[in-house]
Scaffold this active site. Sequence first.
Site, PDB file in Angstrom:
ATOM      1  N   GLN A 506       0.842  -1.187   0.000  1.00 40.25           N
ATOM      2  CA  GLN A 506       0.000   0.000   0.000  1.00 40.25           C
ATOM      3  C   GLN A 506       0.877   1.237   0.000  1.00 40.25           C
ATOM      4  O   GLN A 506       2.021   1.204   0.460  1.00 40.25           O
ATOM      5  CB  GLN A 506      -0.893   0.029   1.259  1.00 40.25           C
ATOM      6  N   THR A 527      -4.862   1.864  10.268  1.00 39.08           N
ATOM      7  CA  THR A 527      -3.741   0.959  10.028  1.00 39.08           C
ATOM      8  C   THR A 527      -3.988   0.002   8.872  1.00 39.08           C
ATOM      9  O   THR A 527      -3.042  -0.437   8.211  1.00 39.08           O
ATOM     10  CB  THR A 527      -3.423   0.155  11.304  1.00 39.08           C
ATOM     11  N   CYS A 528      -5.231  -0.354   8.637  1.00 36.24           N
ATOM     12  CA  CYS A 528      -5.510  -1.290   7.540  1.00 36.24           C
ATOM     13  C   CYS A 528      -5.156  -0.687   6.189  1.00 36.24           C
ATOM     14  O   CYS A 528      -4.866  -1.411   5.240  1.00 36.24           O
ATOM     15  CB  CYS A 528      -6.983  -1.695   7.545  1.00 36.24           C
ATOM     16  N   PHE A 529      -5.223   0.637   6.108  1.00 38.39           N
ATOM     17  CA  PHE A 529      -5.048   1.299   4.818  1.00 38.39           C
ATOM     18  C   PHE A 529      -3.830   2.216   4.777  1.00 38.39           C
ATOM     19  O   PHE A 529      -3.675   2.984   3.832  1.00 38.39           O
ATOM     20  CB  PHE A 529      -6.320   2.086   4.470  1.00 38.39           C
TER      21      PHE A 529
END
Length: 569
Positions: A506, A527-529
Site C-alpha cells: 500500500q 492501520t488497515c489502509f
Amino acid sequence: SSSSTSSSSTSSLSSSKVSLTDSTSSHASAESSSSPSPLRSSLLGNLFASLSRRGSSSSSGSRGSHTSSPSSSSSSSVDGGSRTSSSRSSSSSSSSCKSRLDRKQMEAEFPELANFDADELYWRYLVLRRFNEHVRAVLPVVDFQQATQVGSVVQLVCKRRALVFGEVKEALFEKALASTKAGSGSGPTVRINRPQARRARERQDPDLLKSVFGQVYRQLHPMRPVFLRRGSGRSPFEVEYLGEGGQDAGGLFRDCISHLCSDLMSDSLPLFVPVPNASGFGENQDAWVPNPSATSSLHLSMFRFVGKLMGLAIRRKLTLNLDLPPLVWKFLVSSPLTIQDLQGIDQPFATQLQKMRLSLEQSDFQYTFVVPTADGRRVSLIKDGEQVPVSIENVEQYIALALEYRLHEFDLALSEVAQGMSAVVPVPFFNLFRWSELELLVCGRRDVDLDLLRSQLKLEGYRASDKQIRWLFESLAQYSNAEREAFLRFVWGRSRLPLKAEDFAQQFKVVKMHHSPPDQMLPEAHTCFFTLDLPQYSSQKVLSRRLKYAILNCRAIDTDHDVGNFSWE
C-alpha cells in the site's frame, strides 16, 4: 477497518530436493539500499553496479577486437561475454578527466576501497561474474540437503557464499518459495484479549499463555502450518482484538505481529534475555538472546513457533522488530562461530578468556572450571568444576571448554527455531546466505528510511508543496528512530519499513482533516489502509507535538463502544 485514534503432507521443490514439513512434531535438518534486490545492498554489490557502469561508459578511442591485460588498458566493458579495451596511448584529455572523476566518485561512494586500483577491481569483478555464471547454472540441479556434506558440490559453493551475488541467491530462493507455496484460501481467526495480557504482565502472572504471544501461540501452533505458506493477498490469519472494535483488513494482522515481537523482546516472556553486553560493554547492547534456562517442553515449543513467525516474515515480506545478535543468525545459516561472536554478546568474559593466561602469570587471582551463562547462572564445565582451579597447565583446556559452552549454550532453542522455520520456508537454502542477509530478510533494516517512506506518499486534500506535508517529514526527521518506529506502528501496524519500494503493498496516504480548531485536534490513523488523517496545523511545532503525543499514547483500536462483555482476567 481498524483505526488507531486519540479518543504429514509434504510440498517438494522440484529439481532441488527440498521439502517443507507440515507436522509440528516433524524433524528437519537445521542448518546482510535502494537496489531492486535486498541482497544486492552490500558495499560489494553497489561497487559491482558502479564498475559495470564504468565499463559500459569507457572513454572514447580506438577499439580493437584483441584482449589486453589490466595494466595496458584504462577501461573495459563486458557485453555478452566479449571484452573490448581502449589503450592508454589513445586516451584523449577528456577521457583522462573522466577517469579522474570516476576515481573521485568511487572514493566518495566506497571509501573502504579508496586505496585500490580501479582497473584491478574491475578485472576482479569480471572473475567474480564468471564464477557466478557457473554458480547460477549449477545451483538449480544440486541437492541443498547435502549442504553440510563435506566434499559435495553444494557444500563447496556454500563455503564461498560471500562470493555469490545477491541476485543469484535471491532468484534461486524465490523459485524455491514459489515451488513450496500453498494454495489460496481463508485462514483462521485469532482472538486476542490485550487487556488480559496487560493485566497479567502488571501482576507478573507466571502463566505464559496469557500474554499476547501466548494467546496467539495457543491458537495457531497446534494447526498444520500450511496456511502460513499461502502467497500474497489476504493475511494468513485474521485478528480480532476482544473489546476493541477494529475490523481486520490487514492492519490488525500487522499490529499483532508487531505486538508479538514486543512481547519476545521484553521481560514479559522468559524466552529471550538481554545480552550480557546490555550492562554497557561492547557491541549489540540492545540485543537479546534465547534464554539458556528456557528448556521446558512449553518453552521449546514456543521457540519453534518463533521460527514459524520468522518463516512467515520471509515468505510474506514482513519485517519483524527483533534485535538478535550475529551469533543467532550464524547458527541459522551454519556459519562457524568464533570468539568474536562471544564478544558480540559478552565482551567482558571474552576479554577475560583472551587474557586469562597472562592473568594467571601476573596475579594471584584464582579461577575455577565454571563459566557464567547468558542468563546469569554459573555452570561447571567438568565434574566438580567449582572445586578445580585453573592453572597454567590446564588454562588452555578451560578456555576451550568455556568458549565451546558459551558459543553453543543457545543451540537447543535455536534448533527449535530452525525447525519452526522449516515448516514455512526451505531452510536448507539458508546455507547459501551470509548471516547478515538472513537477518535482512527476517527483520529488515532497523533505521526508518524517510526517503523510502516519502517515495510511497499519496495525498488526499493536500498537495506536495503544502507546508503541513513539509512539516510532517521535518518532524519525523527530528524524532528518534524509536519514535519513527512508533509512528509506523500508529499508521500501519508495523514497526519497520519493507526493504524496497516494490515490497509496499500500500502507499502511505495522508488525508487532510477538516475538523476545527485544527491545533486542538490530534491526528488519526487507519492501520488497515496505511492512512494518516492530518489536521491543518498552524506550525511545525504544533504538528510535531500533537503527532508525537498520538504515536506514543494512542495504541487502542476503536474502543469507543461497550467493552464490558468480556473477561479482563
